[in-house]
Design an enzyme around this catalytic site. Structure first.
Site, PDB file in Angstrom:
ATOM      1  N   LYS A 128      12.437  70.687  59.113  1.00 18.08           N
ATOM      2  CA  LYS A 128      11.021  71.464  59.185  1.00 18.08           C
ATOM      3  C   LYS A 128       9.781  70.781  58.658  1.00 18.08           C
ATOM      4  CE  LYS A 128       9.971  74.152  55.661  1.00 18.08           C
ATOM      5  NZ  LYS A 128       8.871  74.381  54.943  1.00 18.08           N
ATOM      6  N   ASN A 129       9.744  70.162  57.551  1.00 16.69           N
ATOM      7  CA  ASN A 129       8.665  69.488  57.151  1.00 16.69           C
ATOM      8  C   ASN A 129       8.175  68.242  57.709  1.00 16.69           C
ATOM      9  OD1 ASN A 129       8.276  71.546  55.172  1.00 16.69           O
ATOM     10  ND2 ASN A 129       9.334  70.524  53.747  1.00 16.69           N
ATOM     11  N   ARG A 134      11.600  81.290  57.102  1.00 12.33           N
ATOM     12  CA  ARG A 134      10.803  80.296  57.560  1.00 12.33           C
ATOM     13  C   ARG A 134      11.420  78.861  57.837  1.00 12.33           C
ATOM     14  NH1 ARG A 134       5.707  81.323  53.408  1.00 12.33           N
ATOM     15  NH2 ARG A 134       4.798  79.455  54.729  1.00 12.33           N
ATOM     16  N   CYS A 183       4.887  78.760  50.296  1.00 13.52           N
ATOM     17  CA  CYS A 183       5.584  79.532  49.123  1.00 13.52           C
ATOM     18  C   CYS A 183       4.345  79.394  47.937  1.00 13.52           C
ATOM     19  CB  CYS A 183       6.731  78.729  49.090  1.00 13.52           C
ATOM     20  SG  CYS A 183       7.861  78.900  50.192  1.00 13.52           S
ATOM     21  N   ASP A 208      12.537  70.630  46.338  1.00 14.35           N
ATOM     22  CA  ASP A 208      12.899  71.626  47.161  1.00 14.35           C
ATOM     23  C   ASP A 208      14.481  71.816  47.061  1.00 14.35           C
ATOM     24  OD1 ASP A 208      10.379  72.026  48.056  1.00 14.35           O
ATOM     25  OD2 ASP A 208      10.580  70.726  50.088  1.00 14.35           O
ATOM     26  N   ARG A 234      -1.706  74.954  44.587  1.00 14.26           N
ATOM     27  CA  ARG A 234      -1.422  73.915  45.490  1.00 14.26           C
ATOM     28  C   ARG A 234      -2.816  73.350  46.107  1.00 14.26           C
ATOM     29  NH1 ARG A 234       3.679  75.902  49.242  1.00 14.26           N
ATOM     30  NH2 ARG A 234       3.876  73.513  49.494  1.00 14.26           N
TER      31      ARG A 234
END
Ligand code: EPU
Length: 430
Positions: free
Chosen positions: A22-23, A397, A117, A305, A122
């Site tokens: 995903k990232n 997600r 999230c 993560d 952040r």
């Protein structure tokens, strides 16, 4: 509201195929709009954050052809707006990559402040610093980040913190800047290397990705390419830790074992067996697993993560373990949910002290964010009795077909949407 319902206590066994990262895909989809030629992206994960980003680039005019669930063709020549703002994109973090991509291509970008999230503050000051050093003016107006430059020029940028997001964003913009850019104290995650490889396959000139100094020679234009996203090391790690926690035996396929070394090392430490193959790893849980310590760090350290998932493994180990979170200050909120399931965890500042227990028991819990949600699923799979997990949209997600993949390795898990469906699940499971 949809929730996961789980009947725990079954060791997971079998094979599972890992989806694209995903990232990495977030940066790659953004990079694709930087050329007027067609870019084909394969091995895209079919997860909510990626689908939102793809819908958003279509909304600003990019031509998007979905070849199949995991392949998309993108042509950025039809983009008619640099204004990125919709209800869905507000909720994802990867939206900020459209800043670097649009600024690089059009010298202007207006992108809604990123969501993502809630795992602590952040900030985006390093993104701002990078773009500013490339010659852009960056301001926040009406909830939008507005970046604009007459022209972008290469610069020597030293990040104050190691940041994945800002490293990728500056790589995107600097690829089309005039002259040379050096990024020092760059993040080294596999997805940084993947986005750099993708940009290079479009004609960019990026060297050093995967080390802490990245050198970029700006080019005047990028061209089309076909690119396949690397496997998701966090999805892979989640299944590896699920094998450990449930004392199962899972062959995790379509992975790059090198990217999983920090995880493999911890699994050995707690007493699991790990077999590495060219593109797969097998994890075999041990009935009695040992305690250990972990501290989250930028790659190649232990990933933040995977922090909630290892907490579940430690919760079922013999003895006392510690988990130190050094990336995000607010990433232990899920601990209250785990304690509802019988885990014994005390959080002191950024350290969780985990006293191993003999077993967990099912409870009604909430997925508070993506990785915490995945960890609760793993806990539910270990727990005796039924667990229900609310707010599974967070999990969706970033995990493709999570429940389906888990069922294929023996998990008793369903998505339920009503009390009737909960009763039906209870009736069906053994
Ligand atoms: N930071 C700053 N200033 C900035 C940017 C970051 O101080 O301008 C700080 C952050 O506060 C944090 C640290 O630097 O303490 C690292 O943040 P980073 O920029 O690396 O994180 P991110 O880009 O916001 C990405 C992933 C996260 C993952 C982190 C760390 C995406 C979309 N998100 O976030 O993924 O936890 O890197 O690896 O790529 C997830 O997938 O569940 C997830 C949260």
């Amino acid at each position: 509201m949809e929730k996961y319902m789980i009947k725990g206590g079954t060791p997971l066994t079998g094979e599972v195929e890992i989806s694209g990262a995903k990232n990495a895909a977030l940066g790659i989809v953004a990079a694709a709009i930087m050329t007027d030629e067609t870019v084909t992206i394969e091995n895209l994960p079919d997860v909510r954050d990626i689908n939102v980003l793809i819908d958003t680039i279509a909304e600003i005019g990019a031509t998007v052809e979905r070849v199949n669930r995991h392949c998309v063709r993108i042509n950025g020549s039809t983009i008619h707006s640099v204004h990125v703002d919709n209800e869905q994109v507000k909720k994802i973090r990867g939206s900020y990559y459209l800043l670097g991509a649009l600024l690089g291509k059009f010298n202007k970008a207006e992108v809604t402040l990123p969501g993502g999230c809630n795992i602590g503050s952040r900030p985006i000051d390093q993104h701002d610093k990078g773009f500013t050093m490339l010659g852009a003016s960056v301001k926040i107006e009406y909830g939008m980040i507005v970046a604009e430059a007459e022209r972008l020029s290469g610069a020597h940028i030293f990040f104050d913190v190691v940041t994945v997001g800002a490293t990728i964003n500056v790589m995107l913009a600097a690829s089309l800047a005039e002259g040379n850019t050096i990024i020092e104290n760059a993040a080294k995650e596999p997805h940084i290397v993947d986005v750099a490889n993708m940009l290079n396959s479009m004609g960019a000139n990026i060297k050093g990705a995967g080390t802490d100094v990245i050198r970029i020679k700006g080019v005047s234009k990028l061209h089309g390419t076909e690119y396949s996203v690397i496997p998701d090391q966090i999805e892979a790690g989640t299944f590896m830790f699920a094998a450990a926690a449930t004392r199962g035996n899972i062959l995790v396929k379509n992975v790059i074992p090198k990217h999983l070394e920090a995880l493999t090392a911890k699994l050995y430490e707690v007493g699991c067996s790990v077999e590495e193959y060219d593109d797969a790893v097998r994890v075999i849980g041990n009935p009695i697993q040992k305690s250990s310590q972990v501290k989250t760090l930028p790659y190649p350290g232990f990933p933040t993560d995977m922090q909630p998932q290892i907490t579940v493994v430690f919760s079922l180990a013999k003895g006392t373990s510690t988990v130190t979170e050094s990336i995000f200050e607010n990433r232990f909120k899920y601990v209250d949910e785990l304690t509802k399931m019988g885990a014994k965890i005390r959080v002191e500042g950024n350290i969780a002290v985990i006293e191993g227990v003999d077993g967990l028991t099912g409870a009604n819990v909430n997925a508070l964010d993506l990785r915490a949600g995945a960890a609760l699923v793993v806990a539910g799979l270990c727990a005796e009795g039924y667990t229900t997990i609310d707010d599974i949209h967070y999990i969706q997600r970033g995990y493709e077909n999570f429940d389906q993949k888990l069922r294929s390795i023996g998990a008793q898990i369903e998505i339920v949407d009503s009390e009737k469906e909960e009763q039906k699940f209870k009736f069906q499971v053994i």
